[in-house]
Motif scaffolding. Structure first.
Motif, PDB file in Angstrom:
ATOM      1  N   GLU A 175       0.994 -21.526   9.899  1.00 40.09           N
ATOM      2  CA  GLU A 175       0.005 -22.616   9.962  1.00 40.09           C
ATOM      3  C   GLU A 175      -1.090 -22.443   8.924  1.00 40.09           C
ATOM      4  OE1 GLU A 175      -1.570 -23.180  13.920  1.00 40.09           O
ATOM      5  OE2 GLU A 175       0.442 -23.201  14.790  1.00 40.09           O
ATOM      6  N   VAL A 176      -1.484 -21.193   8.685  1.00 35.16           N
ATOM      7  CA  VAL A 176      -2.520 -20.912   7.695  1.00 35.16           C
ATOM      8  C   VAL A 176      -2.000 -21.165   6.286  1.00 35.16           C
ATOM      9  CG1 VAL A 176      -3.856 -19.015   6.674  1.00 35.16           C
ATOM     10  CG2 VAL A 176      -3.817 -19.305   9.133  1.00 35.16           C
ATOM     11  N   GLY A 177      -0.678 -20.939   6.075  1.00 36.24           N
ATOM     12  CA  GLY A 177      -0.109 -21.186   4.757  1.00 36.24           C
ATOM     13  C   GLY A 177       0.774 -20.080   4.218  1.00 36.24           C
ATOM     14  N   TYR A 178       1.066 -19.055   5.038  1.00 36.67           N
ATOM     15  CA  TYR A 178       1.922 -17.956   4.599  1.00 36.67           C
ATOM     16  C   TYR A 178       3.365 -18.240   4.999  1.00 36.67           C
ATOM     17  CZ  TYR A 178      -2.167 -15.054   3.658  1.00 36.67           C
ATOM     18  OH  TYR A 178      -3.332 -14.545   3.142  1.00 36.67           O
ATOM     19  N   SER A 179       4.257 -18.271   4.011  1.00 32.85           N
ATOM     20  CA  SER A 179       5.684 -18.454   4.302  1.00 32.85           C
ATOM     21  C   SER A 179       6.217 -17.180   4.956  1.00 32.85           C
ATOM     22  CB  SER A 179       6.454 -18.722   3.002  1.00 32.85           C
ATOM     23  OG  SER A 179       6.452 -17.549   2.197  1.00 32.85           O
ATOM     24  N   HIS A 180       7.409 -17.253   5.520  1.00 31.97           N
ATOM     25  CA  HIS A 180       8.016 -16.065   6.124  1.00 31.97           C
ATOM     26  C   HIS A 180       8.280 -15.002   5.056  1.00 31.97           C
ATOM     27  CE1 HIS A 180       8.272 -17.600  10.169  1.00 31.97           C
ATOM     28  NE2 HIS A 180       8.759 -18.752   9.685  1.00 31.97           N
ATOM     29  N   GLN A 181       8.625 -15.439   3.860  1.00 35.32           N
ATOM     30  CA  GLN A 181       8.831 -14.499   2.751  1.00 35.32           C
ATOM     31  C   GLN A 181       7.515 -13.795   2.402  1.00 35.32           C
ATOM     32  OE1 GLN A 181      10.419 -16.318  -0.769  1.00 35.32           O
ATOM     33  NE2 GLN A 181      10.523 -14.402  -1.906  1.00 35.32           N
ATOM     34  N   ALA A 182       6.423 -14.545   2.369  1.00 32.89           N
ATOM     35  CA  ALA A 182       5.112 -13.956   2.087  1.00 32.89           C
ATOM     36  C   ALA A 182       4.703 -12.994   3.201  1.00 32.89           C
ATOM     37  CB  ALA A 182       4.057 -15.051   1.921  1.00 32.89           C
ATOM     38  N   GLN A 183       5.043 -13.325   4.444  1.00 34.72           N
ATOM     39  CA  GLN A 183       4.733 -12.431   5.562  1.00 34.72           C
ATOM     40  C   GLN A 183       5.450 -11.094   5.389  1.00 34.72           C
ATOM     41  OE1 GLN A 183       5.150 -14.286   9.467  1.00 34.72           O
ATOM     42  NE2 GLN A 183       4.593 -16.267   8.590  1.00 34.72           N
ATOM     43  N   LYS A 184       6.734 -11.151   5.033  1.00 28.79           N
ATOM     44  CA  LYS A 184       7.499  -9.923   4.806  1.00 28.79           C
ATOM     45  C   LYS A 184       6.874  -9.102   3.690  1.00 28.79           C
ATOM     46  CE  LYS A 184      12.148  -8.172   3.751  1.00 28.79           C
ATOM     47  NZ  LYS A 184      11.596  -6.904   3.434  1.00 28.79           N
ATOM     48  N   HIS A 185       6.471  -9.781   2.619  1.00 27.53           N
ATOM     49  CA  HIS A 185       5.825  -9.091   1.494  1.00 27.53           C
ATOM     50  C   HIS A 185       4.571  -8.348   1.967  1.00 27.53           C
ATOM     51  CE1 HIS A 185       3.781  -8.321  -2.287  1.00 27.53           C
ATOM     52  NE2 HIS A 185       2.739  -8.974  -1.801  1.00 27.53           N
ATOM     53  N   HIS A 186       3.735  -9.001   2.770  1.00 27.90           N
ATOM     54  CA  HIS A 186       2.486  -8.372   3.225  1.00 27.90           C
ATOM     55  C   HIS A 186       2.747  -7.193   4.162  1.00 27.90           C
ATOM     56  CE1 HIS A 186      -0.559 -10.757   1.250  1.00 27.90           C
ATOM     57  NE2 HIS A 186       0.199 -11.827   1.471  1.00 27.90           N
ATOM     58  N   VAL A 187       3.794  -7.279   4.962  1.00 26.46           N
ATOM     59  CA  VAL A 187       4.163  -6.140   5.816  1.00 26.46           C
ATOM     60  C   VAL A 187       4.681  -4.996   4.950  1.00 26.46           C
ATOM     61  CG1 VAL A 187       5.762  -5.324   7.597  1.00 26.46           C
ATOM     62  CG2 VAL A 187       4.594  -7.522   7.884  1.00 26.46           C
ATOM     63  N   ASP A 188       5.596  -5.315   4.034  1.00 29.56           N
ATOM     64  CA  ASP A 188       6.169  -4.287   3.149  1.00 29.56           C
ATOM     65  C   ASP A 188       5.113  -3.625   2.272  1.00 29.56           C
ATOM     66  OD1 ASP A 188       8.639  -4.885   4.226  1.00 29.56           O
ATOM     67  OD2 ASP A 188       9.339  -6.056   2.496  1.00 29.56           O
ATOM     68  N   SER A 189       4.083  -4.378   1.890  1.00 33.51           N
ATOM     69  CA  SER A 189       3.008  -3.839   1.044  1.00 33.51           C
ATOM     70  C   SER A 189       1.973  -3.060   1.827  1.00 33.51           C
ATOM     71  CB  SER A 189       2.260  -4.957   0.320  1.00 33.51           C
ATOM     72  OG  SER A 189       3.108  -5.883  -0.230  1.00 33.51           O
ATOM     73  N   GLY A 190       2.038  -3.142   3.153  1.00 32.34           N
ATOM     74  CA  GLY A 190       1.068  -2.428   3.970  1.00 32.34           C
ATOM     75  C   GLY A 190      -0.207  -3.197   4.244  1.00 32.34           C
TER      76      GLY A 190
END
Length: 197
Positions: A30-45
């Motif tokens: 809803e804020v604007g983060y795609s599922h791919q972007a979410q994975k990136h942020h988790v993987d990046s810490g």
């Protein structure tokens, strides 16, 4: 591009700030983060995955009731902290439940370790909003514990604390217990008698 990322981050922090740094995957979308972007942020810490579809901003400081916020988000925002967990949230008595008690709608079907689910939800007038979670009022929580037959000495102590701090009255306690039935009424009666009210 940088300004877009900063705007996204600000929106996420605004949302997470009301929920002890936690947020769901659906809220991130809803804020604007795609599922791919979410994975990136988790993987990046940048984000910590703390449950299925629940994240936390990694640098967010830990707070006392984080587990209640996390479980509320796990429930899709419908769960209400209740029973002995509500007593703990209100700092009443010395009850320290080993599992979190959460009241949920009758049709709620999910389960998770360390949680006791109660059905149905309490009436809205018996629910308080907190920072990131909802909790039953002191009167309702005490009546729920009486109905659940917690140790009478723990109930007596919690009732005494609630009355001493002005969080409830004998009448409100009796009314809340009457809504839950004879077992709750008896436990509250004994506790009120022990506190000479």
């Amino acid at each position: 591009m940088l300004s877009d990322r900063l705007a996204l981050r600000r929106r996420l922090f605004g949302l997470a700030g009301r929920q002890h740094g936690f947020f769901t995957a659906a809220q991130a979308v809803e804020v604007g983060y795609s599922h791919q972007a979410q994975k990136h942020h988790v993987d990046s810490g940048n984000w910590l995955r703390v449950g299925r579809g629940v994240f936390r901003i990694s640098e967010w400081p830990a707070q006392q009731f984080d587990h209640l916020v996390r479980l509320t988000l796990w429930s899709g925002g419908v769960g209400v902290v209740s029973h002995a967990s509500a007593l703990s949230a209100h700092d009443l008595g010395e009850v320290d439940p080993g599992r979190v008690h959460l009241s949920v709608p009758t049709r709620f079907r999910r389960t998770t370790a360390g949680t006791v689910l109660h059905r149905p939800l309490p009436p809205e007038e018996h629910i308080e909003d907190r920072d990131g979670y909802r909790v039953t009022t002191p009167s309702r929580a005490l009546a729920e514990c009486a109905e659940a037959r917690i140790e009478q000495q723990w109930l007596d102590s919690a009732v005494g604390d609630a009355l001493e701090r002005g969080l409830t009255t004998p009448r409100r306690l009796r009314d809340a217990a009457a809504q839950l039935g004879p077992t709750a009424e008896l436990g509250i009666h004994v506790a009120l008698t022990a506190s000479d009210r």
